[in-house]
Design a protein around this motif. Structure first.
Motif, PDB file in Angstrom:
ATOM      1  N   ILE C 100       8.040  -8.494  -1.141  1.00 46.66           N
ATOM      2  CA  ILE C 100       8.638  -9.332  -2.173  1.00 46.66           C
ATOM      3  C   ILE C 100       7.883  -9.225  -3.487  1.00 46.66           C
ATOM      4  N   VAL C 101       6.578  -9.457  -3.425  1.00 44.81           N
ATOM      5  CA  VAL C 101       5.799  -9.466  -4.661  1.00 44.81           C
ATOM      6  C   VAL C 101       5.238  -8.087  -4.961  1.00 44.81           C
ATOM      7  N   GLY C 102       5.057  -7.274  -3.912  1.00 43.38           N
ATOM      8  CA  GLY C 102       4.482  -5.945  -4.083  1.00 43.38           C
ATOM      9  C   GLY C 102       5.094  -5.131  -5.212  1.00 43.38           C
ATOM     10  N   PRO C 103       6.420  -5.017  -5.237  1.00 44.75           N
ATOM     11  CA  PRO C 103       7.009  -4.212  -6.313  1.00 44.75           C
ATOM     12  C   PRO C 103       6.802  -4.800  -7.707  1.00 44.75           C
ATOM     13  N   LEU C 104       6.450  -6.083  -7.770  1.00 44.06           N
ATOM     14  CA  LEU C 104       6.355  -6.708  -9.079  1.00 44.06           C
ATOM     15  C   LEU C 104       5.017  -6.461  -9.746  1.00 44.06           C
ATOM     16  N   ILE C 105       3.985  -6.260  -8.916  1.00 46.29           N
ATOM     17  CA  ILE C 105       2.699  -5.931  -9.537  1.00 46.29           C
ATOM     18  C   ILE C 105       2.534  -4.426  -9.473  1.00 46.29           C
ATOM     19  N   ASP C 106       1.838  -3.911 -10.413  1.00 50.74           N
ATOM     20  CA  ASP C 106       1.881  -2.471 -10.626  1.00 50.74           C
ATOM     21  C   ASP C 106       0.883  -1.743  -9.747  1.00 50.74           C
ATOM     22  N   ILE C 107       1.122  -1.665  -8.454  1.00 51.95           N
ATOM     23  CA  ILE C 107       0.145  -0.969  -7.623  1.00 51.95           C
ATOM     24  C   ILE C 107       0.736   0.160  -6.806  1.00 51.95           C
ATOM     25  N   GLY C 108       1.996   0.419  -6.965  1.00 53.51           N
ATOM     26  CA  GLY C 108       2.531   1.594  -6.267  1.00 53.51           C
ATOM     27  C   GLY C 108       3.492   1.271  -5.161  1.00 53.51           C
ATOM     28  N   ILE C 109       3.784  -0.010  -4.947  1.00 52.08           N
ATOM     29  CA  ILE C 109       4.789  -0.359  -3.940  1.00 52.08           C
ATOM     30  C   ILE C 109       6.119  -0.523  -4.663  1.00 52.08           C
ATOM     31  N   GLU C 110       7.124   0.146  -4.164  1.00 49.87           N
ATOM     32  CA  GLU C 110       8.463   0.024  -4.759  1.00 49.87           C
ATOM     33  C   GLU C 110       9.318  -0.877  -3.897  1.00 49.87           C
ATOM     34  N   MET C 111      10.488  -1.180  -4.415  1.00 47.83           N
ATOM     35  CA  MET C 111      11.403  -2.074  -3.688  1.00 47.83           C
ATOM     36  C   MET C 111      11.745  -1.518  -2.316  1.00 47.83           C
ATOM     37  N   ASP C 112      11.870  -0.197  -2.232  1.00 47.09           N
ATOM     38  CA  ASP C 112      12.316   0.363  -0.951  1.00 47.09           C
ATOM     39  C   ASP C 112      11.202   1.095  -0.221  1.00 47.09           C
ATOM     40  N   SER C 113       9.970   0.834  -0.575  1.00 50.39           N
ATOM     41  CA  SER C 113       8.865   1.553   0.072  1.00 50.39           C
ATOM     42  C   SER C 113       8.801   1.282   1.554  1.00 50.39           C
ATOM     43  N   PHE C 114       9.104   0.058   1.941  1.00 52.44           N
ATOM     44  CA  PHE C 114       8.972  -0.297   3.354  1.00 52.44           C
ATOM     45  C   PHE C 114      10.317  -0.692   3.918  1.00 52.44           C
ATOM     46  N   GLU C 115      10.547  -0.266   5.163  1.00 53.52           N
ATOM     47  CA  GLU C 115      11.752  -0.718   5.862  1.00 53.52           C
ATOM     48  C   GLU C 115      11.362  -1.656   6.966  1.00 53.52           C
ATOM     49  N   PRO C 116      12.073  -2.765   7.072  1.00 55.38           N
ATOM     50  CA  PRO C 116      11.674  -3.718   8.115  1.00 55.38           C
ATOM     51  C   PRO C 116      12.120  -3.257   9.498  1.00 55.38           C
ATOM     52  N   VAL C 117      11.243  -3.510  10.463  1.00 57.94           N
ATOM     53  CA  VAL C 117      11.643  -3.368  11.864  1.00 57.94           C
ATOM     54  C   VAL C 117      12.194  -4.707  12.329  1.00 57.94           C
ATOM     55  N   GLY C 118      11.575  -5.763  11.795  1.00 58.68           N
ATOM     56  CA  GLY C 118      12.050  -7.092  12.137  1.00 58.68           C
ATOM     57  C   GLY C 118      11.000  -8.126  11.779  1.00 58.68           C
ATOM     58  N   ILE C 119      11.394  -9.371  11.850  1.00 60.05           N
ATOM     59  CA  ILE C 119      10.486 -10.475  11.519  1.00 60.05           C
ATOM     60  C   ILE C 119      10.231 -11.289  12.779  1.00 60.05           C
TER      61      ILE C 119
END
Lengths: 246, 498, 313
Positions: C100-119
């Motif tokens: 959620i917050v990863g893509p908002l701060i500039d460290i290299g995580i994009e919106m689609d970098s990770f795919e969920p397996v589940g919660i």
């Protein structure tokens, strides 16, 4: 010297034969009185060795380097300080009274440049003080014609760098050849390089390296790199085996 | 009494006893190998504890924790490399004694001192839990972030002051350690210190990487570059029990060190490093031969070993009584407590008294078992010193890789470890003290963390010291600094008079 | 502990659905679960259970690696998972903050970098204050904070519960005088006076729960264990929000990896040990599959994004 000499026998002192028997009862007396001995506190004395001045200079340079970059690399340029900071500080220490809203001191302390500032306050004076002490010591030694050349130390540093290179090489080949093979190579090579040339020694090196791998990788499963070129060449089942155990 | 018997009974299961044995002997060996410390061992064993029975997993970890410092003294004394970071101080006196040919005396002193320290704090812990248990909760309220900050600052000041002749150097190296601790970026808090936009530096330097580099790898280089010694045959005469006799002759210092270790262990967040330094400094001032400290003083050895072994059991106290871990390793063991359904905290006396007894009885058994093992097998371990130096250096280098890589799975860490190794090597040749760097790293990060965390409540500068504990510590800091300035002025006046 | 009936187990459980030959039987090499926090908290305990079950079921070694980011939270650990190859050997066990917050701060995580397996986990976050504080719910806190200094302690300014707390404060028209990020927030923090109100999980304040005023819980529903405590959302009018933890793989990981992990995790969460954890601690232990999880991520992104805008982050 309190040796009694018979004037007529002076020349015989240098002539050793049975004609002039060994004179006993003459004790050599030194001029240094016996109660002045080496003090134990001297063991504790720190004396600067050769190479100390060079190292102190390097240390001072590093400290000044960090000081130079303090202004740009620590968030100082993004600092948020209240205007009229002098008066603010005076107020903090209870000297002056201010009216109106006052910034909480904690908000200043949380900024990222505070910690480097604290550190530099300790580091830079200590580095300069140390440099001054080292300089004085070296000047003193030079005055008394004591050795001050650091050449020997340099040779030792270069020798150490060779082994540093071996270690870095080892770090580089582990992801290529895998932990087991790289450790065996390093163990055996270092044993040979350090001068233990006989076949028994080389074998000892080999076996110890193997024992390390067994103990730490196979039994304790300490983590080692997972992406190994050599193991990737193997078929799947063997690859899994090697990755897990070696 | 019932609780005591129940606790004792639950220990006498074969699985539990086996775990005690494996933990103790394993921990001994792990402590004895430089570069592998109890932290790594506990981190590795932690997943296994999910499947093992609660008490079994707990005593396994306790065994490793409690015995690693015994083991860590062995290489510290014999080959000048601390087996675990907390044995760093032991290298000063222990190795000097080995070089004089008194290796077995040093070892037996270390074991007896450790045994005394360990047992002392265990017994004190039991007594304290009995007597003060219900009142302990209020004590935790006294120790907030600012108090720990002051304690860390006091620790730093004492560290520098302890290096009487080389205060400038100690301060310089402490500053370096502090600096290294601070390098890093925390983008979530807008903190960016000296990263020069290099990616590796974003996460900063890890403590274990620096320690393995500065102690283990530097010693490895030192050994490989030097010559093979021919140490005189260190005959282990008179058994290793002579240590106990020596301790009996130095009751005050031993007792003081044990008390320091216990107290420091109880204070949350402080730990072995500060315990050792307080007790070392005190021992030196109480000793009749302060000049020998650092050069093979038996009292120095006793001071460091007693206090660092007194910490584990004492660190259990804040964990059990308040739910506050005394230091990092204890915090890892909190997992096992939760798994076992044991809730650390003031209720533990009512809910699980037999568990408390099992814990401390197990610790006593571990201490005894380790001592017995060492008395029997020290000769085997002492034979290690006859391994030719250069070969040993190579071996240490290989082992260091394992230790460093398993922290963050980073090959760059290994490269930086050897860079620190080179720096440590240069320092060793110059005879500059090594420990201030590591303590700068540890205390420095504590100081920065606590300052940042405590800053929320700091409205004005005086808030830093208007709490009972932090105020007292601040006064102590001023007293120490004042004392040093006063003595150096006095010395200067005397020198001019001469 | 090593099971050598690997081929048999693999053959029984794997489905070769268009996967590359090298990945025909997942898992073939050791699997690492990365937990970007120090050991001991809920996500660590549960992930270790998952790893152990995976190892038992498939015979391949599965381990959990802790990569705490210190002051930087879960991001350094997340970046490491991102850097690893996407063949299912490195799995991330992340809090919601990462996608959620990863893509908002500039460290290299994009919106689609990770795919969920589940919660599989919801943290029982609460806002708590010490027992003798003059407020016992959000309204009283708001009133008190108008004229007095109240300091908030939290785990990090960009963490979802923290954002929620600030947003709630803003909605209820009061301000925290200051705030501080801690590594550990527990009974000691309050009793030592390091913060007036803390934002923490129930497990950490378990020992003194009876002595505290729990002002609100940050979640979608009130926690049954806590009597009379309402959710932050209902008390302050902000959107419902909770902090969850799920399994994530890097973009491009084959589907069967996801399937295998999902099956194992679902089983683990339904096991007695996991459910027991839920009952004892108030955490939510369940299983939401990849599709639900992805939706949840999108939804949370909007909500959190809006909150962060509102409070000016």
């Amino acid at each position: 010297m309190a040796v009694q000499q018979d004037p007529s026998k002076v020349q015989d002192l240098y002539f050793f034969d049975e004609a002039s028997p060994f004179v006993t009862g003459m004790h050599f007396q030194s001029e240094c009185p016996p109660d002045k001995k080496v003090k134990v506190e001297d063991l504790f004395k720190f004396s600067r060795s050769r190479g100390d001045l060079q190292a102190s200079i390097v240390a001072a340079m590093i400290a000044l380097f960090f000081l130079a970059f303090f202004w740009t690399q620590t968030g100082w340029d993004k600092r948020k300080l209240p205007d009229e900071f002098g008066i603010y500080l005076a107020h903090q220490f209870g000297l002056v009274d201010i009216e109106g809203r006052i910034t909480r001191f904690g908000r200043i302390l949380k900024q990222s440049w505070i910690a480097p500032l604290l550190c530099l306050v300790i580091l830079v004076p200590a580095a300069l003080w140390n440099l001054r002490a080292s300089w004085k010591e070296t000047a003193w030694r030079k005055r008394f014609l004591l050795p001050t050349s650091a050449y020997f130390e340099l040779t030792k540093y270069v020798a150490a760098l060779e082994f540093v290179a071996y270690f870095i090489g080892y770090t580089v080949i582990v992801p290529i050849l895998g932990y087991l093979l790289s450790t065996l190579i390093l163990g055996t090579f270092l044993t040979w390089r350090l001068g233990y040339r006989g076949p028994r020694w080389v074998l000892t090196g080999f076996v110890s390296a193997f024992a390390v791998v067994l103990a730490f990788r196979t039994f304790l499963q300490i983590k080692t790199p997972l992406d190994i070129w050599l193991y990737n060449q193997l078929p799947d089942a063997q690859r899994a085996l090697m990755l897990t155990y070696f | 009494m019932e609780a005591f018997l129940t606790g004792f009974d639950s220990l006498m299961q074969p699985g539990v006893l086996l775990a005690i044995v494996i933990g103790s002997v394993g921990g001994l060996i792990i402590g004895a190998v430089p570069g592998i410390g109890p932290a790594i061992a506990i981190a590795i064993l932690l997943p296994a504890t999910v499947f093992l029975d609660d008490l079994v997993s707990l005593v396994l970890l306790l065994g490793v924790y409690g015995s690693s410092m015994y083991g860590g003294a062995i290489p510290a004394i014999l080959i000048n490399t601390p087996g675990t970071p907390v044995n760093a101080l032991t290298t000063y006196d222990g190795y000097a004694m080995t070089r004089r040919g008194e290796a077995s005396r040093a070892l037996s002193l270390a074991y007896s001192a450790s045994f005394f320290g360990g047992c002392f704090s265990i017994i004190m812990a039991l007594v304290a839990l009995f007597v003060f248990g219900p009142y302990l909760r209020d004590l935790g309220a006294l120790f907030g972030q600012r108090d720990i900050l002051m304690a860390a600052v006091l620790g730093g000041v004492l560290l520098i002051v302890a290096h009487r002749q080389t205060m400038g150097l100690a301060a310089l190296l402490f500053g370096f350690g502090f600096l290294i601790a601070m390098i890093g970026r925390q983008s979530t808090r807008q903190i960016d210190r000296y990263t020069f936009d290099i990616e590796y530096l974003y996460s900063g330097f890890n403590l274990i990487v620096v320690i393995v580099g500065i102690f283990a790898l530097s010693q490895a280089l030192n050994l490989m570059v030097g010559k093979d010694d021919d140490p005189p045959e260190a005959r282990i005469t008179g058994g290793l029990l002579s240590g106990f006799r020596e301790i009996a002759g130095r009751k005050i210092i031993t007792l003081c060190s044990a008390i320091y270790g216990t107290i420091m262990g109880i204070i949350p967040g402080v730990g072995e490093f500060v315990a050792q330094f307080f007790s070392y400094s005190t021992a030196r001032s109480l000793s009749k031969e302060p000049a020998r400290f650092g050069h093979g003083s038996p009292e120095g050895l006793i001071a460091s070993e007693t206090s660092n072994n007194a910490v584990p059991a004492a660190a259990m106290i804040p964990l059990l009584a308040l739910g506050v871990p005394g230091e990092a390793l204890t915090a890892m063991m909190m997992v096992v407590f939760f798994d076992a359904g044991i809730k650390p905290g003031p209720d533990i006396f009512e809910n699980n008294p037999d568990f408390l007894f099992s814990l401390f009885i197990a610790l006593l058994i571990i201490n005894g078992l380790v001592l017995a093992t060492l008395l029997v097998s020290t000769k085997w371990i002492a034979k290690m010193v006859y391994i030719p130096n250069r070969f040993l250096g190579a071996f240490i280098m290989i082992l260091s890789f394992v230790g460093v890589y398993s922290i963050r799975n980073s090959l760059t860490d290994c490269i930086f470890a050897v860079v620190f190794g080179f720096i440590g090597f240069v320092l060793r040749r110059l005879e500059w003290p090594l420990v201030p760097i590591v303590l700068g790293l540890v205390l420095g990060s504590i100081i920065v963390e606590r300052l940042t965390a405590g800053a929320g409540q700091i409205k004005s500068a005086v808030d830093l010291i208007n709490r009972p504990v932090s105020g007292t510590l601040f006064v102590m800091i001023l007293m120490v600094i004042g004392f040093i300035i006063w003595t150096s002025l006095k010395n200067r006046r005397m020198n001019y008079q001469n | 502990m090593k099971n050598f009936t690997l081929p048999a187990a693999l053959a029984a459980t794997m489905v070769l659905g268009g996967a590359l030959p090298a990945l025909a039987d997942y898992p073939t090499s050791p699997v690492q679960f990365v937990v970007p926090f120090p050991p001991g908290d809920f996500e660590d305990i549960l992930t270790r259970m998952i790893a152990a079950n995976l190892q038992e079921a498939t015979g391949v070694s599965a381990s959990v690696v802790n990569k705490p980011g210190g002051g930087d939270g879960p991001f350094p650990g997340a970046l490491e998972v991102l850097a690893a190859p996407n063949d299912g050997t490195v799995i991330g066990s992340f809090v919601g903050v990462v996608p959620i917050v990863g893509p908002l701060i500039d460290i290299g995580i994009e919106m689609d970098s990770f795919e969920p397996v589940g919660i599989f986990l919801t943290y029982p976050f609460v806002l708590a204050a010490s027992g003798d504080s003059p407020y016992s719910n959000m309204e009283e806190l708001a009133a008190y904070a108008q004229d007095n200094d109240v300091v908030l302690g939290h785990f990090g300014a960009s963490l979802t519960p923290t954002v929620a707390s600030f947003a709630a404060a803003q909605k209820m028209d009061f301000e925290f005088a200051d705030d501080a990020a801690f590594d550990m927030l527990d009974c000691n923090t309050l009793s030592a006076g390091d913060a007036d109100v803390i934002n923490t999980t129930l497990a950490l304040i378990e020992p003194c729960l009876g002595d505290l005023n729990v002002l609100a819980n940050i979640g979608n529903e009130p926690i049954p264990k806590l009597d009379g405590v309402e959710t932050l959302a209902s008390q302050s009018g902000i959107e419902k929000l909770e902090l969850w933890n799920g399994l994530f793989v890097t973009k491009g990981t084959p589907q069967e990896v996801v399937d295998v992990l999902a099956a194992i995790t679902e089983e683990t969460m339904a096991s007695e040990a996991a459910q027991q954890l839920m009952i004892e601690t108030g955490a939510g232990v369940y299983w939401q599959d990849a599709a639900t999880a992805a939706e949840r991520v999108l939804n949370d992104r909007e909500v959190v994004g809006a909150m962060m805008d509102a409070i000016g982050q």
